[in-house]
Design a protein around this motif. Structure first.
Motif, short mmCIF file in Angstrom:
data_model
loop_
_atom_site.label_atom_id
_atom_site.label_comp_id
_atom_site.label_asym_id
_atom_site.label_seq_id
_atom_site.Cartn_x
_atom_site.Cartn_y
_atom_site.Cartn_z
N ARG A 45 0.84 -1.21 0.00
CA ARG A 45 0.00 0.00 0.00
C ARG A 45 0.87 1.25 0.00
O ARG A 45 1.96 1.27 0.58
CB ARG A 45 -0.91 0.04 1.23
N ARG A 46 0.38 2.29 -0.64
CA ARG A 46 1.10 3.56 -0.67
C ARG A 46 1.39 4.04 0.74
O ARG A 46 0.48 4.21 1.55
CB ARG A 46 0.28 4.60 -1.43
N GLY A 47 2.68 4.25 1.04
CA GLY A 47 3.07 4.72 2.35
C GLY A 47 3.03 3.66 3.44
O GLY A 47 3.29 3.97 4.60
N GLY A 48 2.74 2.41 3.07
CA GLY A 48 2.58 1.39 4.10
C GLY A 48 3.66 0.34 4.14
O GLY A 48 3.49 -0.69 4.81
N GLY A 49 4.77 0.57 3.45
CA GLY A 49 5.80 -0.45 3.37
C GLY A 49 6.43 -0.80 4.70
O GLY A 49 6.60 -1.98 5.03
N ALA A 50 6.77 0.20 5.50
CA ALA A 50 7.42 -0.06 6.79
C ALA A 50 6.50 -0.81 7.74
O ALA A 50 6.96 -1.60 8.57
CB ALA A 50 7.88 1.25 7.42
N ALA A 51 5.20 -0.59 7.61
CA ALA A 51 4.22 -1.25 8.47
C ALA A 51 3.81 -2.62 7.94
O ALA A 51 3.13 -3.37 8.64
CB ALA A 51 2.98 -0.37 8.62
N GLY A 52 4.22 -2.95 6.72
CA GLY A 52 3.83 -4.23 6.14
C GLY A 52 2.40 -4.27 5.64
O GLY A 52 1.77 -5.32 5.63
N ASN A 53 1.87 -3.13 5.19
CA ASN A 53 0.49 -3.06 4.73
C ASN A 53 0.41 -3.39 3.24
O ASN A 53 1.07 -2.76 2.41
CB ASN A 53 -0.10 -1.67 4.97
N LEU A 54 -0.42 -4.37 2.91
CA LEU A 54 -0.53 -4.87 1.55
C LEU A 54 -1.95 -4.70 1.00
O LEU A 54 -2.92 -4.60 1.77
CB LEU A 54 -0.17 -6.36 1.50
N CYS A 55 -2.04 -4.71 -0.31
CA CYS A 55 -3.32 -4.76 -1.01
C CYS A 55 -3.33 -6.02 -1.87
O CYS A 55 -2.40 -6.25 -2.65
CB CYS A 55 -3.52 -3.52 -1.88
N LEU A 56 -4.37 -6.83 -1.72
CA LEU A 56 -4.54 -8.03 -2.53
C LEU A 56 -5.62 -7.78 -3.57
O LEU A 56 -6.77 -7.48 -3.22
CB LEU A 56 -4.93 -9.22 -1.65
N ASN A 57 -5.25 -7.89 -4.84
CA ASN A 57 -6.17 -7.70 -5.95
C ASN A 57 -6.64 -9.04 -6.50
O ASN A 57 -5.85 -9.98 -6.62
CB ASN A 57 -5.48 -6.94 -7.10
N LYS A 58 -7.90 -9.11 -6.88
CA LYS A 58 -8.45 -10.28 -7.56
C LYS A 58 -8.81 -9.87 -8.99
O LYS A 58 -9.61 -8.95 -9.19
CB LYS A 58 -9.69 -10.79 -6.83
N LEU A 59 -8.20 -10.54 -9.98
CA LEU A 59 -8.37 -10.19 -11.37
C LEU A 59 -8.91 -11.38 -12.16
O LEU A 59 -8.76 -12.54 -11.76
CB LEU A 59 -7.04 -9.76 -12.00
N ASP A 60 -9.50 -11.08 -13.32
CA ASP A 60 -9.78 -12.15 -14.27
C ASP A 60 -8.55 -12.35 -15.15
O ASP A 60 -7.54 -11.64 -15.01
CB ASP A 60 -11.05 -11.89 -15.08
#
Length: 285
Positions: A45-60
């Motif tokens: 996530r933007r600005g979340g690297g040090a905290a370990g914040n991720l975004c999981l996308n589901k795509l076709d």
């Protein structure tokens, strides 16, 4: 299962310059749900690297986003896996319990569009006590799971039967080997890996840079393959896949298991704040 994908085989373009991910950051890793024809992609996530914040996308499989969820305090997303349980449940495996932006354990969970998960919402497994930077990969063909991790700062791979691992039995690993030879230059960044049968595939390289990694030289990305039975590096190959992309940072490696095994390579492109992703693959030849 002893089949090995030849890293010298020409790369084939599959998805090209897709801008459909939820965050504007690069992709970090991805994995396939071949049963339902879905592609899952992790981003920091933007600005979340040090905290370990991720975004999981589901795509076709055309690269269109079907949903997303957030994983706060999980890690960096260097690798991930998809498991199909006997009851039809689709489990997503990722690192978890971030410390300094990297997971100290692994977890699995169901995808829920729009959800936010924290360490309190999932069961965190720590199959390798004292390890850091835990990153899972699942082989759906051999029904195995591997965890890349660091012990004393040195990266290793440990592999288990997936059913045993899911049942919290970590006592009888199939393999436990060090990580050698991802790149001729050991200082170059490690960018992803994937388990397939008796082999581990690795990716290393950096984004284009006019002085140290100029586009005219088609990048410094290398693919490599380890034999789990011996721990030896059996092949390493420089890849120029997607060399015409701007920025071109190698990011993520995954196996698409059917119609025949394909080793899929992720590439980030585009300007900062508006990154896109492309995926190339090398078929089983």
């Amino acid at each position: 299962m002893d089949e090995r994908i030849d890293l010298a085989a020409p790369a084939v373009r599959w998805l090209w310059k897709k801008g459909s991910l939820r965050e504007s950051t690069v992709l970090q890793s991805f994995a396939f749900d071949e049963v339902h024809k879905r592609l899952y992609v992790l981003q920091v996530r933007r600005g979340g690297g040090a905290a370990g914040n991720l975004c999981l996308n589901k795509l076709d499989y055309d690269g269109n986003r079907l949903g997303h969820m957030y994983l706060h305090g999980f890690g960096h997303g260097v690798s991930m896996g998809v498991q199909h349980a006997a009851d039809g449940t689709v489990w997503i495996w990722t690192e978890a319990d971030s410390r300094g932006g990297y997971g100290r354990g692994v977890t699995r969970f169901r995808f829920v569009d729009g959800a936010v998960r924290t360490a309190e919402d999932v069961e965190i497994r720590k199959p390798i006590p004292g390890s850091t930077s835990n990153q899972p990969s699942v082989c759906t063909v051999s029904n195995r799971i591997a965890v890349r991790h660091r012990m004393g700062g040195k990266p290793r791979y440990r592999v288990w039967d997936l059913d045993a691992f899911a049942a919290h039995d970590y006592s009888d690993p199939i393999a436990d080997i060090p990580q050698p030879g991802a790149h001729p230059d050991p200082a170059i960044a490690f960018q992803g890996w994937a388990l397939h049968g008796e082999h581990v595939y690795q990716l290393a390289g950096t984004a284009y840079d006019d002085s140290t990694n100029p586009p005219a030289e088609r990048g410094n990305a290398y693919l490599s393959c380890l034999d789990l039975r011996t721990g030896k590096l059996v092949q390493r190959q420089r890849t120029g896949a997607g060399h015409s992309l701007d920025y071109r940072e190698p990011e993520g490696l995954a196996i698409r298991p059917t119609p025949e095994p394909r080793l899929c390579l992720g590439l980030a492109s585009g300007a900062a704040g508006a990154r896109k992703f492309s995926i190339y693959y090398k078929p089983l030849t």
